[in-house]
Write a protein that holds these residues in place. Structure first.
Motif, PDB file in Angstrom:
ATOM      1  N   MET A   1      17.128   3.221   5.166  1.00 38.43           N
ATOM      2  CA  MET A   1      16.384   1.980   5.140  1.00 38.43           C
ATOM      3  C   MET A   1      16.858   1.005   6.209  1.00 38.43           C
ATOM      4  O   MET A   1      16.063   0.289   6.777  1.00 38.43           O
ATOM      5  N   ALA A   2      18.194   0.972   6.465  1.00 41.43           N
ATOM      6  CA  ALA A   2      18.708   0.043   7.467  1.00 41.43           C
ATOM      7  C   ALA A   2      18.140   0.367   8.842  1.00 41.43           C
ATOM      8  O   ALA A   2      17.829  -0.526   9.611  1.00 41.43           O
ATOM      9  N   SER A   3      17.977   1.660   9.139  1.00 39.76           N
ATOM     10  CA  SER A   3      17.457   2.024  10.450  1.00 39.76           C
ATOM     11  C   SER A   3      16.001   1.570  10.602  1.00 39.76           C
ATOM     12  O   SER A   3      15.575   1.242  11.689  1.00 39.76           O
ATOM     13  N   MET A   4      15.258   1.531   9.516  1.00 40.29           N
ATOM     14  CA  MET A   4      13.875   1.063   9.586  1.00 40.29           C
ATOM     15  C   MET A   4      13.849  -0.431   9.922  1.00 40.29           C
ATOM     16  O   MET A   4      13.068  -0.871  10.731  1.00 40.29           O
TER      17      MET A   4
ATOM     18  N   SER B   1      14.842  -1.029  13.585  1.00 41.59           N
ATOM     19  CA  SER B   1      13.840  -0.650  14.575  1.00 41.59           C
ATOM     20  C   SER B   1      12.599  -1.534  14.515  1.00 41.59           C
ATOM     21  O   SER B   1      11.666  -1.323  15.268  1.00 41.59           O
ATOM     22  N   GLY B   2      12.571  -2.510  13.628  1.00 44.38           N
ATOM     23  CA  GLY B   2      11.446  -3.429  13.563  1.00 44.38           C
ATOM     24  C   GLY B   2      10.351  -3.008  12.598  1.00 44.38           C
ATOM     25  O   GLY B   2       9.399  -3.744  12.404  1.00 44.38           O
ATOM     26  N   GLU B   3      10.467  -1.833  11.990  1.00 44.73           N
ATOM     27  CA  GLU B   3       9.456  -1.404  11.018  1.00 44.73           C
ATOM     28  C   GLU B   3       9.644  -2.168   9.713  1.00 44.73           C
ATOM     29  O   GLU B   3      10.756  -2.482   9.319  1.00 44.73           O
TER      30      GLU B   3
ATOM     31  N   ALA C   1       8.130  -6.692   4.560  1.00 47.76           N
ATOM     32  CA  ALA C   1       7.767  -5.505   3.795  1.00 47.76           C
ATOM     33  C   ALA C   1       6.249  -5.390   3.722  1.00 47.76           C
ATOM     34  O   ALA C   1       5.523  -6.355   3.957  1.00 47.76           O
ATOM     35  N   THR C   2       5.793  -4.184   3.366  1.00 46.13           N
ATOM     36  CA  THR C   2       4.373  -3.934   3.124  1.00 46.13           C
ATOM     37  C   THR C   2       4.244  -3.280   1.756  1.00 46.13           C
ATOM     38  O   THR C   2       5.234  -2.839   1.168  1.00 46.13           O
ATOM     39  N   LEU C   3       3.030  -3.201   1.273  1.00 50.11           N
ATOM     40  CA  LEU C   3       2.787  -2.529  -0.004  1.00 50.11           C
ATOM     41  C   LEU C   3       2.510  -1.037   0.193  1.00 50.11           C
ATOM     42  O   LEU C   3       1.997  -0.379  -0.704  1.00 50.11           O
ATOM     43  N   GLY C   4       2.877  -0.497   1.331  1.00 48.95           N
ATOM     44  CA  GLY C   4       2.672   0.917   1.619  1.00 48.95           C
ATOM     45  C   GLY C   4       3.463   1.821   0.691  1.00 48.95           C
ATOM     46  O   GLY C   4       4.474   1.425   0.110  1.00 48.95           O
ATOM     47  N   MET C   5       2.993   3.059   0.566  1.00 49.21           N
ATOM     48  CA  MET C   5       3.635   4.031  -0.312  1.00 49.21           C
ATOM     49  C   MET C   5       3.887   5.368   0.364  1.00 49.21           C
ATOM     50  O   MET C   5       4.189   6.347  -0.308  1.00 49.21           O
ATOM     51  N   SER C   6       3.776   5.436   1.673  1.00 50.77           N
ATOM     52  CA  SER C   6       3.935   6.741   2.321  1.00 50.77           C
ATOM     53  C   SER C   6       5.358   7.281   2.214  1.00 50.77           C
ATOM     54  O   SER C   6       5.580   8.480   2.316  1.00 50.77           O
TER      55      SER C   6
END
Length: 168
Positions: A1-4, A7-9, A72-77
């Protein structure tokens, strides 16, 4: 998660909301279902339900804050990641469904023991089987003592519950 985050994601938190939302729905259903029950059941539902509702609402508020702030987003991928433990997750799901299906025949205590021991063996990768079996036995014994004997809750009866009934 930290890498996300580095990287700006944005972090996807949609999957993290599934269990809290389901817990909220179950709690509201449970409180509704005990309205015509004795006052002790209503009190338990209210006390436990209030705490659970407060925790879920706090979590949902935090999640909304993260989304509104753009972190954050509400994404679930990412819901199924990490994929290397997916077989254990699916196995645990099968054990859970099996627990519910088999309980009417084996009874609450025996099914709880088998479920707990099997779950620990599965999730632990088969390591320390004696610890898993002893832990499952202790948890099932505590559940029997608290729910069946002390609180006299109506769970499906199996050989252990019938033995306790004969001995008491």
């Amino acid at each position: 998660m930290a890498s996300m985050r580095d990287s700006g994601e944005k972090r996807q938190i949609g999957g993290e909301l599934i269990i809290p939302v389901m817990a909220l729905m179950f709690t509201l259903y449970y409180i509704y279902s005990v309205i015509d029950s004795p006052w002790s059941a209503q009190l338990n539902a209210f006390m436990i339900g209030t705490v659970l509702i407060a925790l879920v609402l706090a979590f949902l508020g935090y999640a909304a804050w993260e989304v509104l702030k753009g972190r954050a987003t509400l994404g679930m991928s990412d819901l199924l990641a990490p994929y290397d433990i997916l077989p254990r997750r699916l196995g645990f799901m099968v054990l859970t469904i099996g627990y519910l299906i088999v309980m009417p025949w084996l009874g609450f205590t025996l099914t709880t023991f088998v479920f707990m021991a099997a779950s620990m063996l599965l999730l632990g990768g088969g390591r320390r089987p004696i610890v898993a079996v002893v832990s499952g036995l202790v948890m099932a014994a505590v559940a029997l003592g608290v729910f069946v004997i002390l609180f006299q809750k109506r769970f499906p009866k199996g050989p252990i519950e019938y033995l306790v009934q004969v001995l008491s």
